[in-house]
Design a protein around this motif. Structure first.
Motif, PDB file in Angstrom:
ATOM      1  N   LEU A 106     -13.008   3.972 -29.464  1.00 24.43           N
ATOM      2  CA  LEU A 106     -13.346   2.720 -29.388  1.00 24.43           C
ATOM      3  C   LEU A 106     -14.845   2.518 -28.940  1.00 24.43           C
ATOM      4  O   LEU A 106     -15.730   1.644 -29.662  1.00 24.43           O
ATOM      5  CB  LEU A 106     -12.435   1.809 -28.545  1.00 24.43           C
ATOM      6  N   ILE A 110     -18.194   0.976 -31.253  1.00 25.37           N
ATOM      7  CA  ILE A 110     -18.783  -0.468 -30.616  1.00 25.37           C
ATOM      8  C   ILE A 110     -20.133  -0.003 -30.472  1.00 25.37           C
ATOM      9  O   ILE A 110     -21.108  -0.835 -31.133  1.00 25.37           O
ATOM     10  CB  ILE A 110     -18.286  -0.783 -29.375  1.00 25.37           C
ATOM     11  N   SER A 113     -21.925   0.379 -33.555  1.00 24.56           N
ATOM     12  CA  SER A 113     -22.025  -1.023 -34.238  1.00 24.56           C
ATOM     13  C   SER A 113     -23.474  -1.796 -33.948  1.00 24.56           C
ATOM     14  O   SER A 113     -24.218  -2.331 -34.100  1.00 24.56           O
ATOM     15  CB  SER A 113     -20.916  -2.002 -34.213  1.00 24.56           C
ATOM     16  N   TRP A 130     -15.232   0.830 -38.702  1.00 21.75           N
ATOM     17  CA  TRP A 130     -14.465  -0.052 -38.109  1.00 21.75           C
ATOM     18  C   TRP A 130     -12.781   0.293 -38.912  1.00 21.75           C
ATOM     19  O   TRP A 130     -11.878   0.298 -38.215  1.00 21.75           O
ATOM     20  CB  TRP A 130     -14.507  -1.277 -38.047  1.00 21.75           C
ATOM     21  N   LEU A 163      -9.235  -3.641 -23.264  1.00 19.97           N
ATOM     22  CA  LEU A 163     -10.535  -3.541 -24.308  1.00 19.97           C
ATOM     23  C   LEU A 163      -9.698  -3.602 -25.446  1.00 19.97           C
ATOM     24  O   LEU A 163     -10.595  -4.136 -26.393  1.00 19.97           O
ATOM     25  CB  LEU A 163     -10.897  -1.768 -24.036  1.00 19.97           C
ATOM     26  N   SER A 166      -9.468  -7.445 -26.012  1.00 18.67           N
ATOM     27  CA  SER A 166     -10.849  -7.928 -26.585  1.00 18.67           C
ATOM     28  C   SER A 166     -11.481  -7.659 -27.586  1.00 18.67           C
ATOM     29  O   SER A 166     -12.128  -8.651 -28.136  1.00 18.67           O
ATOM     30  CB  SER A 166     -11.602  -8.002 -25.046  1.00 18.67           C
ATOM     31  N   THR A 167     -11.358  -6.415 -27.867  1.00 20.09           N
ATOM     32  CA  THR A 167     -12.256  -5.853 -28.990  1.00 20.09           C
ATOM     33  C   THR A 167     -11.740  -6.535 -30.367  1.00 20.09           C
ATOM     34  O   THR A 167     -12.400  -7.127 -31.276  1.00 20.09           O
ATOM     35  CB  THR A 167     -12.363  -4.191 -29.321  1.00 20.09           C
ATOM     36  N   ILE A 170     -12.369 -10.027 -30.595  1.00 20.44           N
ATOM     37  CA  ILE A 170     -13.821 -10.400 -30.962  1.00 20.44           C
ATOM     38  C   ILE A 170     -13.630 -10.322 -32.459  1.00 20.44           C
ATOM     39  O   ILE A 170     -14.330 -10.940 -33.300  1.00 20.44           O
ATOM     40  CB  ILE A 170     -14.797  -9.560 -30.250  1.00 20.44           C
ATOM     41  N   VAL A 171     -13.502  -9.084 -32.919  1.00 23.84           N
ATOM     42  CA  VAL A 171     -13.444  -8.747 -34.373  1.00 23.84           C
ATOM     43  C   VAL A 171     -12.970  -9.663 -35.283  1.00 23.84           C
ATOM     44  O   VAL A 171     -13.397  -9.895 -36.289  1.00 23.84           O
ATOM     45  CB  VAL A 171     -13.168  -7.228 -34.465  1.00 23.84           C
ATOM     46  N   PHE A 296     -17.142 -14.504 -25.619  1.00 21.80           N
ATOM     47  CA  PHE A 296     -16.555 -13.108 -25.620  1.00 21.80           C
ATOM     48  C   PHE A 296     -16.429 -12.721 -24.252  1.00 21.80           C
ATOM     49  O   PHE A 296     -15.540 -12.376 -23.872  1.00 21.80           O
ATOM     50  CB  PHE A 296     -17.739 -12.234 -26.410  1.00 21.80           C
ATOM     51  N   LEU A 300     -12.836 -12.074 -22.556  1.00 17.33           N
ATOM     52  CA  LEU A 300     -12.469 -10.585 -22.012  1.00 17.33           C
ATOM     53  C   LEU A 300     -11.906 -10.794 -20.744  1.00 17.33           C
ATOM     54  O   LEU A 300     -10.983 -10.051 -20.289  1.00 17.33           O
ATOM     55  CB  LEU A 300     -13.880  -9.630 -21.851  1.00 17.33           C
ATOM     56  N   MET A 350     -22.189  -6.683 -21.613  1.00 18.62           N
ATOM     57  CA  MET A 350     -22.289  -7.635 -22.829  1.00 18.62           C
ATOM     58  C   MET A 350     -23.427  -8.495 -22.563  1.00 18.62           C
ATOM     59  O   MET A 350     -24.480  -8.860 -23.709  1.00 18.62           O
ATOM     60  CB  MET A 350     -21.099  -8.244 -22.783  1.00 18.62           C
TER      61      MET A 350
END
Lengths: 367, 260
Positions: A106, A110, A113, A130, A163, A166-167, A170-171, A296, A300, A350
């Motif tokens: 992960l 991230i 990206s 992804w 994680l 939240s990931t 967000i995505v 974000f 989280l 972040m």
């Protein structure tokens, strides 16, 4: 023009002389500032040494209750003894390399990206990464194939859970929020009304209620025998909730782009989606980087609320560890400080990335 | 063709073919009647200057020609295509009609070159390499090729407006609309933009230009249109229009803008 500006004359004198000048100029340039400086120094002297003593000098890392009882400072031994429980929750002990590997994957995806800003060649890889990364993480976490034993997601917990929630949040919340923001500005009454109602209803309800509805009330409406996974319901709840907030952030950005930009796109013959993608959104999203990252970060931290529906995220796992042995219970401060430090590390990163992104995207233009 | 050759060239006469017909167009903003029964026919290669006091509807009129504004009654046909609510028609018209704006409206997040190649690549589906060649060609024509890799924010107003003209030319439009192209510019930059427009006019481009630059009107316009309160009050060839204005409103307007 920047290059025609004269540089201020360079500093004169030795380092010592210069520091004295600096201190006078910045800390003691008026009686009021001098007072503030002195008060601040007193405050720091009052608050910092005890913290250092507690956290470092009088503390112990030895993972035993006896060692902890022997010191007056922090009992990091509690963290040391329960680290795997805190990080991975009740995930089967012998299989905990899997969530660890999943987290590494992960993080890799991230970071790769995020690096796309600096290295344009990476940008084409972002979506494929992804598309591959998410199933790899899913297989590692669930197992049930490739010789991995099946682990129910009710046993997932700790940092990987935080994680992942939240990931994935967000995505998926990002595009959904974007569509809602565009929908709210649409000329089509049905789409506009739907977007407005959605945003206002979701924003008007606390996340904790959304999670309760998703976990307790939603199953009541499903026909017998149909059940949607608890974790999935929580994840969807978080996505729907965050999307409503992001939609308003994006709308602010869209409104800040001058009308002339839309008109220029139109008059060149670009379609609505081409104009949006190539002209409007790059400008609008850049303007709203700070509030977007704000959302974000807040999301989280909100993932800790899944505790109320019986999932153990990082914070939940700390509580679990505290309860695991009554002897540890009194060391809750250490536990919460540890969890807070991890949350701080993630959120602060972040924030830094957001600042970096703004700087990087501003390069060259509007000078 | 060198700049001086172009300067000395006389504009070719317009052909007999109509490219724009406006037939009794009316437009309201709420209760405010902005366009009142406007009739206008533009021939291919014709250069028209539209002038009038502010609020007279002149910008609104040319913005109706690429459907940045909708009109309520009447009919507007551009390049044989009826402009109505049909999205296909609107897109077809916009491919042939380009507009230069008062405030340039360049895309600030793209370089000059990217500004120019965007529409050819996405709308005309021109291969990227060709689009860049085309863009450099037009940047040379507006004498700004050396700025290709800068961002709009790094250019002066006059340079930005010339980039905007080049951006429109890259779509190789049949008709160019200019909406007060020089009114946001500092006085010393007006000429560099007008020079480019005069060159364009002399090459036979069909142009509709909302402007108060009467020198430009005298030099290149085939017809000058005077609008007031949403109506076309008067139109005629420049020498008639400036030397023998017929209506009192035109006389008043001309006396106001020519007196200073």
């Amino acid at each position: 023009m920047a290059n025609s500006l004269k540089l201020p004359p360079g500093p004169v004198g030795t380092v010592g002389q210069r520091s004295v000048t600096w201190v006078r100029k910045n800390l003691f340039n008026s009686w009021f500032n001098s007072l503030l400086t002195l008060l601040s120094i007193a405050f720091v002297l009052w608050i910092v040494p005890p913290i250092i003593e507690w956290a470092f000098v009088n503390s112990t890392l030895t993972p035993s209750i006896d060692a902890c009882r022997a010191v007056t400072g922090a009992c990091w031994g509690f963290i040391n003894a329960n680290l795997r429980l805190i990080l991975f929750g009740v995930y089967p002990y012998d299989e905990q390399w899997r969530p660890l590997l999943a987290m590494i994957v992960l993080f890799g995806v991230i970071i790769a990206s995020l690096a796309g800003v600096k290295y344009p060649r990476m940008q084409k890889l972002i979506i494929p990464m992804w598309v591959v990364g998410i199933p790899v993480i899913a297989i590692l976490m669930w197992g049930g194939m490739l010789g991995l034993t099946y682990v129910q997601n009710s046993s997932w917990g700790g940092l990987p859970l935080t994680l992942i929630l939240s990931t994935i949040g967000i995505v998926f919340a990002f595009p959904l929020g974007l569509l809602l923001a565009l929908g709210r500005q649409s000329n089509m009454p049905a789409i506009k009304t739907l977007s407005v109602v959605y945003i206002e209803v979701i924003r008007g309800v606390p996340l904790i209620t959304v999670l309760f509805m998703a976990s307790v009330m939603f199953p009541l409406f499903l026909p017998d025998g149909v059940s949607i996974d608890k974790l999935l319901r929580a994840q969807i709840g978080i996505i729907l909730f965050t999307a409503a907030y992001l939609a308003e952030v994006f709308r602010g950005g869209l409104q800040a782009v001058p009308r002339g930009q839309f008109e220029a796109g139109d008059s060149l013959g670009l379609s609505y989606w081409q104009s949006m993608r190539l002209i409007i959104l790059p400008q609008a999203l850049r303007l709203v980087i700070p509030p977007t990252v704000n959302s974000f970060i807040s999301m989280l931290k909100d993932t800790t609320l899944v505790v109320i529906i019986g999932l153990f995220d990082l914070l939940g796992a700390v509580k679990l560890a505290l309860r695991s042995d009554p002897a540890w219970t009194r060391y809750y401060v250490e536990g919460y400080v540890f969890a807070a430090a991890i949350f701080f590390l993630i959120c602060y990163s972040m924030g830094r990335y957001s600042a970096y992104l703004e700087k990087e995207l501003r390069k060259g233009e509007r000078r | 063709m060198t700049a001086t050759e172009t300067m000395n060239k006389v504009a070719p006469p317009p052909s007999d073919e109509d490219v724009i017909t406006i037939n009794k167009a009316n437009k309201w903003y709420g209760n405010f009647h902005v366009l009142k029964d406007v009739d206008l026919t533009v021939r291919k290669g014709e250069r028209i200057v539209i002038c009038g006091p502010s609020g007279s509807g002149k910008s609104t009129l040319i913005r109706c020609l690429n459907r940045l504004e909708a009109y309520q009654t009447g009919e507007i046909t551009v390049d044989g295509i009826l402009l109505g609510d049909d999205v296909k028609n609107i897109e077809a018209v916009r491919r042939e009609v380009c507009m230069v704006f008062q405030h340039f409206n360049l895309f600030p997040h793209m370089t000059v070159l990217e500004n120019l190649t965007l529409a050819p690549i996405w709308v005309r589906k021109t291969p990227k390499k060709e689009a860049i060649e085309l863009a450099m060609h037009y940047l040379q024509r507006v004498r700004i090729a050396e700025q290709a890799h800068k961002f709009p924010g790094q250019l002066s107003g006059g340079q930005q407006q010339r980039v905007a003209i080049a951006r429109s030319l890259c779509m190789q439009p049949k008709i160019m609309l200019f909406d007060e192209p020089t009114s946001a510019l500092d006085p010393e930059m007006v000429k560099e933009v007008l020079d480019v427009m005069v060159e364009l006019a002399k090459e036979g481009m069909t142009m509709l230009c909302v402007t108060h630059e009467m020198g430009f009107a005298k030099e290149v316009a085939d017809r000058v249109v005077f609008m007031d309160a949403g109506e076309i009050v008067e139109m005629g060839e420049p020498h008639d229009f400036f030397d023998n204005p017929k209506s009192d409103r035109t006389k008043l307007f001309l006396s106001q803008i020519l007196s200073h």
